[in-house]
Structure formats: C-alpha cells, structure tokens
Design a protein around this motif. Sequence first.
Motif, PDB file in Angstrom:
ATOM      1  N   UNK A 114      77.685  23.326  -6.351  1.00  0.00           N
ATOM      2  CA  UNK A 114      76.465  22.563  -6.590  1.00  0.00           C
ATOM      3  C   UNK A 114      76.394  22.094  -8.043  1.00  0.00           C
ATOM      4  N   UNK A 115      76.773  22.952  -8.963  1.00  0.00           N
ATOM      5  CA  UNK A 115      76.720  22.610 -10.381  1.00  0.00           C
ATOM      6  C   UNK A 115      77.503  21.349 -10.711  1.00  0.00           C
ATOM      7  N   UNK A 116      78.629  21.160 -10.020  1.00  0.00           N
ATOM      8  CA  UNK A 116      79.491  20.020 -10.313  1.00  0.00           C
ATOM      9  C   UNK A 116      78.756  18.695 -10.199  1.00  0.00           C
ATOM     10  N   UNK A 117      77.836  18.608  -9.262  1.00  0.00           N
ATOM     11  CA  UNK A 117      77.204  17.330  -8.965  1.00  0.00           C
ATOM     12  C   UNK A 117      75.708  17.279  -9.246  1.00  0.00           C
ATOM     13  N   UNK A 118      75.080  18.413  -9.538  1.00  0.00           N
ATOM     14  CA  UNK A 118      73.617  18.431  -9.651  1.00  0.00           C
ATOM     15  C   UNK A 118      73.082  19.119 -10.903  1.00  0.00           C
ATOM     16  N   UNK A 119      73.960  19.665 -11.723  1.00  0.00           N
ATOM     17  CA  UNK A 119      73.555  20.290 -12.990  1.00  0.00           C
ATOM     18  C   UNK A 119      74.439  19.693 -14.077  1.00  0.00           C
ATOM     19  N   UNK A 120      73.902  18.696 -14.789  1.00  0.00           N
ATOM     20  CA  UNK A 120      74.749  17.855 -15.627  1.00  0.00           C
ATOM     21  C   UNK A 120      74.075  17.608 -16.976  1.00  0.00           C
ATOM     22  N   UNK A 121      74.809  17.843 -18.054  1.00  0.00           N
ATOM     23  CA  UNK A 121      74.288  17.583 -19.393  1.00  0.00           C
ATOM     24  C   UNK A 121      73.967  16.096 -19.547  1.00  0.00           C
ATOM     25  N   UNK A 122      72.844  15.802 -20.190  1.00  0.00           N
ATOM     26  CA  UNK A 122      72.445  14.405 -20.361  1.00  0.00           C
ATOM     27  C   UNK A 122      73.488  13.595 -21.126  1.00  0.00           C
ATOM     28  N   UNK A 123      74.198  14.240 -22.076  1.00  0.00           N
ATOM     29  CA  UNK A 123      75.140  13.462 -22.877  1.00  0.00           C
ATOM     30  C   UNK A 123      76.399  13.060 -22.114  1.00  0.00           C
ATOM     31  N   UNK A 124      76.532  13.517 -20.863  1.00  0.00           N
ATOM     32  CA  UNK A 124      77.668  13.081 -20.050  1.00  0.00           C
ATOM     33  C   UNK A 124      77.411  11.743 -19.351  1.00  0.00           C
ATOM     34  N   UNK A 125      76.162  11.324 -19.273  1.00  0.00           N
ATOM     35  CA  UNK A 125      75.848  10.078 -18.590  1.00  0.00           C
ATOM     36  C   UNK A 125      76.092   8.895 -19.533  1.00  0.00           C
ATOM     37  N   UNK A 126      77.057   8.076 -19.184  1.00  0.00           N
ATOM     38  CA  UNK A 126      77.380   6.927 -20.036  1.00  0.00           C
ATOM     39  C   UNK A 126      76.198   5.973 -20.146  1.00  0.00           C
ATOM     40  N   UNK A 127      75.435   5.846 -19.077  1.00  0.00           N
ATOM     41  CA  UNK A 127      74.309   4.929 -19.077  1.00  0.00           C
ATOM     42  C   UNK A 127      73.152   5.372 -19.952  1.00  0.00           C
ATOM     43  N   UNK A 128      73.199   6.616 -20.444  1.00  0.00           N
ATOM     44  CA  UNK A 128      72.136   7.108 -21.327  1.00  0.00           C
ATOM     45  C   UNK A 128      72.503   7.003 -22.800  1.00  0.00           C
ATOM     46  N   UNK A 129      73.677   6.450 -23.101  1.00  0.00           N
ATOM     47  CA  UNK A 129      74.070   6.321 -24.504  1.00  0.00           C
ATOM     48  C   UNK A 129      73.045   5.470 -25.245  1.00  0.00           C
ATOM     49  N   UNK A 130      72.507   6.015 -26.303  1.00  0.00           N
ATOM     50  CA  UNK A 130      71.494   5.313 -27.063  1.00  0.00           C
ATOM     51  C   UNK A 130      70.077   5.689 -26.698  1.00  0.00           C
ATOM     52  N   UNK A 131      69.882   6.354 -25.552  1.00  0.00           N
ATOM     53  CA  UNK A 131      68.552   6.820 -25.180  1.00  0.00           C
ATOM     54  C   UNK A 131      68.190   8.034 -26.042  1.00  0.00           C
ATOM     55  N   UNK A 132      66.997   8.029 -26.569  1.00  0.00           N
ATOM     56  CA  UNK A 132      66.500   9.149 -27.375  1.00  0.00           C
ATOM     57  C   UNK A 132      65.901  10.180 -26.412  1.00  0.00           C
ATOM     58  N   UNK A 133      66.600  11.293 -26.215  1.00  0.00           N
ATOM     59  CA  UNK A 133      66.151  12.307 -25.263  1.00  0.00           C
ATOM     60  C   UNK A 133      65.519  13.459 -26.032  1.00  0.00           C
ATOM     61  N   UNK A 134      64.263  13.738 -25.713  1.00  0.00           N
ATOM     62  CA  UNK A 134      63.518  14.800 -26.382  1.00  0.00           C
ATOM     63  C   UNK A 134      63.387  16.013 -25.448  1.00  0.00           C
ATOM     64  N   UNK A 135      63.782  17.173 -25.936  1.00  0.00           N
ATOM     65  CA  UNK A 135      63.570  18.419 -25.200  1.00  0.00           C
ATOM     66  C   UNK A 135      62.141  18.845 -25.490  1.00  0.00           C
ATOM     67  N   UNK A 136      61.225  18.359 -24.663  1.00  0.00           N
ATOM     68  CA  UNK A 136      59.806  18.505 -24.958  1.00  0.00           C
ATOM     69  C   UNK A 136      58.992  18.349 -23.685  1.00  0.00           C
ATOM     70  N   UNK A 137      57.681  18.608 -23.784  1.00  0.00           N
ATOM     71  CA  UNK A 137      56.739  18.397 -22.683  1.00  0.00           C
ATOM     72  C   UNK A 137      55.622  17.480 -23.164  1.00  0.00           C
ATOM     73  N   UNK A 138      55.238  16.537 -22.319  1.00  0.00           N
ATOM     74  CA  UNK A 138      54.110  15.679 -22.654  1.00  0.00           C
ATOM     75  C   UNK A 138      52.837  16.514 -22.518  1.00  0.00           C
ATOM     76  N   UNK A 139      51.981  16.444 -23.510  1.00  0.00           N
ATOM     77  CA  UNK A 139      50.744  17.223 -23.476  1.00  0.00           C
ATOM     78  C   UNK A 139      49.506  16.362 -23.269  1.00  0.00           C
ATOM     79  N   UNK A 140      49.639  15.043 -23.424  1.00  0.00           N
ATOM     80  CA  UNK A 140      48.485  14.179 -23.211  1.00  0.00           C
ATOM     81  C   UNK A 140      48.876  12.718 -23.249  1.00  0.00           C
ATOM     82  N   UNK A 141      48.045  11.892 -22.608  1.00  0.00           N
ATOM     83  CA  UNK A 141      48.234  10.435 -22.623  1.00  0.00           C
ATOM     84  C   UNK A 141      46.980   9.807 -23.209  1.00  0.00           C
ATOM     85  N   UNK A 142      47.157   9.045 -24.275  1.00  0.00           N
ATOM     86  CA  UNK A 142      46.058   8.287 -24.858  1.00  0.00           C
ATOM     87  C   UNK A 142      46.300   6.825 -24.513  1.00  0.00           C
ATOM     88  N   UNK A 143      45.930   6.457 -23.289  1.00  0.00           N
ATOM     89  CA  UNK A 143      46.320   5.161 -22.742  1.00  0.00           C
ATOM     90  C   UNK A 143      45.729   3.991 -23.525  1.00  0.00           C
TER      91      UNK A 143
END
Length: 373
Positions: free
Chosen positions: A53-82
Amino acid sequence: MGKKRIVIAGLGDAGLLSAIQLNKNFDVIGISPKPCLVSGQELGPRLARPKDWEENYLIDYDRFKGLKGVDIRHAKVSGIMARENKISLIGYDGLPDTLAYDVLVISSGTQNGFWRNGHFENSDDIQRNLTEKSEAILSATRIAIIGGGPTAVSVASNVKEMRPESEVHLFFSQEMPLPTYHPRTRRKVEKFLQKQEVVLHPLHRADVPADLDVEAFSSDPISWSTGQPPFKADVTLWAIGKLSPNNEFIPADMLAEDGFVRADDFLRVPGYENVFTVGDIAKTDDNRSSARNAGHLVLAHNVKSFLEGRDEKLKSFKPPRYRWGSILGFQKKGLSIFTPNGERVGISPWWVKNLLFPVFVWRLIYQGLEKRK
C-alpha cells in the motif's frame, strides 16, 4: 504584477491533484497537517499488505513532479477571514501565520477513523500507526467488521485473502453491502466475498457505543438493535460511516446543515466568488462525488476561468448516479474496476504493476513521480 495566489487548504488526493493542475499558471500554496500524501483510499490493502500500500498511497510531496514550485506548509488552517481574503494557520512548530489569497480552495476532507484524521503527524507517527493497526488485525483469529460500505467490504476481502485461516465476519444493515453502488456491482461483490468465505451478516444494525473511539479497534461484545444475539471478536473494526468533516476553521455560513462545505454546480461556495471546494468536504451531492470523477479537473478549470475574468467559461460538475471504481483494491489476482452501470473490468497484476500505476496513474494523472530516495 506577479502571479495570482491560490491557497489550498488540504493536500489529500483531491487537494494535491488540484494543486498540480493549478501550479502551471498560478502561485500555489498548499497546507497540510501531514508531511506527505497519506491517501484515504484502499483501507483493505493498507491493513492487509501495508508495504504494498505504501508504494502507491503514502508518498512524500517532494516526489511529485507536478508540485515543483508549490509552497507546501506543514500546518493547519485555523480560520478564514473571507472579507479580507486571508486565512490564519498554525504551523507544526506551533507558530501562527497569516496568508493572503486571490482564491481559496477548501479541500480539507473528513475524519472517519485511524485511517483518516486531521491530526498533526510526522513521518514516524504515520509509519507507527500503519504498522500497529496492520499487525493488530492480521494477528487476530476472529475479526468483526461493522459496515456495508466500500471501506468495510475492502477490509473484509483483503484481510481474508491474506489470512484465509482467520474468521472474517462482515455485518451490515441492509440485505446486501454497498448501498451507493449499482445493483449489479453489489451482487458481484457479494458473490466474491462469499467465494472467499467471508461470513456475511445482513440486516445487522449495531448498537454504537456512546464512547466509541473510531481511531481504535475494540474487542467488546457487539450488541444489535435488530435483535440478534451479541457477537464477540478478537478485533472489531467499526467502518459505519461515522465520519465528520474537517471544518473547524470554516465559517458557519459556508457550511451545510451536516457540516460539509456548500458547493454550487461550479464547485464554488455560494456567496463567495473566490472560494471553491473539492473532495470529501464538498457537499456536491450525497456521495460528495467531487472526491472522485475528475472533480479536481473541473475545479482547476473553474478557478482559472474565474481568475481570468471569464465566468462564462465555468464548467458544471455533474455527479454520477452511482459510485464506481475500485472497491477491493489491488489483490493477488489483479484489480477489479466496477463501472457506473455495474460492469466489472478486470486488470491482471502485470498490467497493474507495469501500466496502470506507472503510466496511467503516476505519469498521466499525477504528471510524474520521482523515484524514492
């Protein structure tokens, strides 16, 4: 002027795929309480064959070529000020932050047990949970699975495949499992489970303990509101659809009565022209089908059209009548895909390993995956 900024709250399957599509044209920031993709798909293989299962469903974000340049934050959203086009968040390190956005995409998903939660986790936490749960269920002699949906069915089938000597009992409240699938799909899967010698218990509705912890297995006797005698198993997995949306940070007027995010035909939150939603959190229909059915493609198209000032180009998301796709996951004899009209398409193990995942899934859908380091 710089690129428009899109903030994506939640990087599970739907959020990640949306980020990949939008990354081509915009400044994308993705927010996740996990350091990697921890897919909510295929709980059966996850418990029965965790390494596969790990091979196909547990994958580090930096392995996805399509995410190159995306700023990924290890965080939780706490509020929306729309009104201010901003969100607040709390980092894994406990530090607060604020982000401005041109478009917000809410794809925060749901919680429904140890396999889907909104907790902060690091890689060690994820691996420990994966190993402990798999070892617990595979070491049991008598296993009870409560629920008639695809998660319960997948666990019953895959555990029985790996542990044919164990008693695997599947309890569900209707006459057949899989109530949201085509009748032909339901009959075919029922026959398959019977052939595997999974013990089926239709018309059993469990008394759900008030203190049930859906993130843990239980071993207490199970009682039934439908009148059958109590049942005792070494391990009981509750997969009864007792899920809750990850909505703690979402304003009440964005939510439907059941707590999921309201969505119009274009996956936009009504009343908020620059807030969109996709995935299991999005109340598109009773099955919340944008989590599948190429919902991310509709989302990406509509966000792009909106930011380019071309609302007339927005596309409607059209939910299918029935759920469809893989139910049991990749097993020893291959993969079964069930179509919207209830037909089964079988794919042999060779084609799954050498074509389906490496070419169709990783190259075409996810747009490329780096090898493990």
